[in-house]
Design a protein around this motif. Structure first.
Motif, PDB file in Angstrom:
ATOM      1  N   TYR A  22       0.807  -1.220   0.000  1.00  0.00           N
ATOM      2  CA  TYR A  22       0.000   0.000   0.000  1.00  0.00           C
ATOM      3  C   TYR A  22       0.836   1.265   0.000  1.00  0.00           C
ATOM      4  CZ  TYR A  22      -3.333   3.580   1.079  1.00  0.00           C
ATOM      5  OH  TYR A  22      -4.075   4.729   1.024  1.00  0.00           O
ATOM      6  N   TYR A  23       1.745   1.407   0.959  1.00  0.00           N
ATOM      7  CA  TYR A  23       2.491   2.668   1.069  1.00  0.00           C
ATOM      8  C   TYR A  23       3.373   2.910  -0.152  1.00  0.00           C
ATOM      9  CZ  TYR A  23       5.270   6.508   2.741  1.00  0.00           C
ATOM     10  OH  TYR A  23       5.879   7.737   2.848  1.00  0.00           O
ATOM     11  N   LEU A  24       4.027   1.874  -0.646  1.00  0.00           N
ATOM     12  CA  LEU A  24       4.888   2.065  -1.813  1.00  0.00           C
ATOM     13  C   LEU A  24       4.099   2.517  -3.038  1.00  0.00           C
ATOM     14  CD1 LEU A  24       7.416  -0.907  -1.559  1.00  0.00           C
ATOM     15  CD2 LEU A  24       7.800   1.517  -1.057  1.00  0.00           C
ATOM     16  N   ARG A  25       2.828   2.118  -3.132  1.00  0.00           N
ATOM     17  CA  ARG A  25       2.024   2.486  -4.300  1.00  0.00           C
ATOM     18  C   ARG A  25       1.250   3.785  -4.119  1.00  0.00           C
ATOM     19  NH1 ARG A  25      -0.252  -3.512  -5.913  1.00  0.00           N
ATOM     20  NH2 ARG A  25       1.757  -4.293  -6.637  1.00  0.00           N
ATOM     21  N   HIS A  26       0.828   4.088  -2.883  1.00  0.00           N
ATOM     22  CA  HIS A  26      -0.102   5.209  -2.696  1.00  0.00           C
ATOM     23  C   HIS A  26       0.404   6.313  -1.773  1.00  0.00           C
ATOM     24  CE1 HIS A  26      -2.864   2.748  -4.916  1.00  0.00           C
ATOM     25  NE2 HIS A  26      -2.671   1.765  -4.052  1.00  0.00           N
ATOM     26  N   ARG A  27       1.434   6.063  -1.003  1.00  0.00           N
ATOM     27  CA  ARG A  27       2.114   7.068  -0.175  1.00  0.00           C
ATOM     28  C   ARG A  27       1.204   7.793   0.811  1.00  0.00           C
ATOM     29  NH1 ARG A  27       7.288   5.566  -0.588  1.00  0.00           N
ATOM     30  NH2 ARG A  27       7.924   5.436  -2.747  1.00  0.00           N
ATOM     31  N   ARG A  28       0.251   7.078   1.402  1.00  0.00           N
ATOM     32  CA  ARG A  28      -0.608   7.686   2.429  1.00  0.00           C
ATOM     33  C   ARG A  28      -0.248   7.116   3.795  1.00  0.00           C
ATOM     34  NH1 ARG A  28      -6.778   8.643   1.629  1.00  0.00           N
ATOM     35  NH2 ARG A  28      -6.368   9.515   3.678  1.00  0.00           N
ATOM     36  N   ARG A  29       0.549   7.863   4.515  1.00  0.00           N
ATOM     37  CA  ARG A  29       1.031   7.424   5.819  1.00  0.00           C
ATOM     38  C   ARG A  29      -0.113   7.252   6.815  1.00  0.00           C
ATOM     39  NH1 ARG A  29       2.670   9.547  10.697  1.00  0.00           N
ATOM     40  NH2 ARG A  29       4.487   8.557  11.619  1.00  0.00           N
ATOM     41  N   ASP A  30      -1.094   8.131   6.760  1.00  0.00           N
ATOM     42  CA  ASP A  30      -2.203   8.066   7.715  1.00  0.00           C
ATOM     43  C   ASP A  30      -2.955   6.741   7.633  1.00  0.00           C
ATOM     44  OD1 ASP A  30      -3.123   8.886   5.151  1.00  0.00           O
ATOM     45  OD2 ASP A  30      -4.941   9.750   6.009  1.00  0.00           O
ATOM     46  N   LEU A  31      -3.112   6.209   6.422  1.00  0.00           N
ATOM     47  CA  LEU A  31      -3.825   4.947   6.297  1.00  0.00           C
ATOM     48  C   LEU A  31      -2.948   3.749   6.659  1.00  0.00           C
ATOM     49  CD1 LEU A  31      -6.142   5.540   3.242  1.00  0.00           C
ATOM     50  CD2 LEU A  31      -6.732   5.387   5.645  1.00  0.00           C
ATOM     51  N   VAL A  32      -1.642   3.869   6.513  1.00  0.00           N
ATOM     52  CA  VAL A  32      -0.755   2.797   6.980  1.00  0.00           C
ATOM     53  C   VAL A  32      -0.941   2.628   8.483  1.00  0.00           C
ATOM     54  CG1 VAL A  32       1.659   2.133   7.350  1.00  0.00           C
ATOM     55  CG2 VAL A  32       0.938   3.027   5.126  1.00  0.00           C
ATOM     56  N   VAL A  33      -0.970   3.741   9.195  1.00  0.00           N
ATOM     57  CA  VAL A  33      -1.182   3.705  10.652  1.00  0.00           C
ATOM     58  C   VAL A  33      -2.538   3.071  10.963  1.00  0.00           C
ATOM     59  CG1 VAL A  33      -1.482   5.128  12.720  1.00  0.00           C
ATOM     60  CG2 VAL A  33       0.305   5.691  11.069  1.00  0.00           C
TER      61      VAL A  33
END
Length: 194
Positions: A22-33
């Motif tokens: 997810y993060y590598l493709r979309h770069r949304r830190r808030d959703l990783v958390v």
């Protein structure tokens, strides 16, 4: 002992899903958390519930309640909903597995592989969706499709008129289209400028 292995497997799986995909493709830190937090929280509750006689029903109920709470708290895309459910499923599978089960590990791997493939940038890479407002009121669908194809430089596959305003001379549409190859888009844009 098996519980610790399943917890470790879950932590590896959620790390791959949240950070590696997810993060590598979309770069949304808030959703990783959010994905990691929900996964670990569900895992912890599921491990506790696994020792009770009502573990399965309570686990599925928890899945539903958490889904409703999260989906109503803010607007997220359908892609993010899929990652959210995958995070929940990973936590439930690992937490409710009382033994080291190849089936559980296989299901966890299947979720990760399915998300990797379904959200791959090359899969359906030319398909797009937009909600847009045109600066004229166009009620004729064939004229609307032709106008959208000129503006977007692609082939319209589906269009829905959301609002047709003859007073302000605007049309709001939800359009799904396929972008052309780079040369096709360039020639379409050049033709629209003439």
């Amino acid at each position: 002992m098996y519980t610790l292995v399943m917890i470790a497997a879950d932590l590896v799986a959620i790390t791959i899903l949240a950070l590696g995909i997810y993060y590598l493709r979309h770069r949304r830190r808030d959703l990783v958390v959010a994905f990691v937090g929900v996964n670990v929280g569900v895992l912890a509750v599921a491990v506790v519930l696994a020792g009770t006689s009502v573990a399965l029903g309570l686990g599925l109920g928890l899945f539903g309640v958490l889904s409703i709470i999260r989906l109503r708290s803010s607007e997220i895309s359908q892609r993010e909903v899929a990652y959210y459910f995958a995070s929940l499923a990973l936590g439930l599978i690992a937490g409710l597995s009382s033994t080291l089960s190849p089936v559980s590990l296989g299901l966890m791997a299947l979720i990760i592989v399915a998300m990797f493939i379904a959200d791959h940038p090359r899969l359906l890479s030319r398909s797009r969706q937009l909600t847009m407002t045109l600066d004229r009121a166009i009620g004729d669908e064939s004229e609307l499709v032709a106008q959208l194809e000129r503006v977007l430089g692609g082939t319209v596959t589906q269009v829905s008129i959301l609002q047709l305003d003859f007073v302000n001379d605007t049309t709001q549409v939800d359009v799904r289209y396929r972008i052309g190859a780079p040369a096709e888009v360039s020639s379409a844009l050049a033709g629209a400028r003439r």
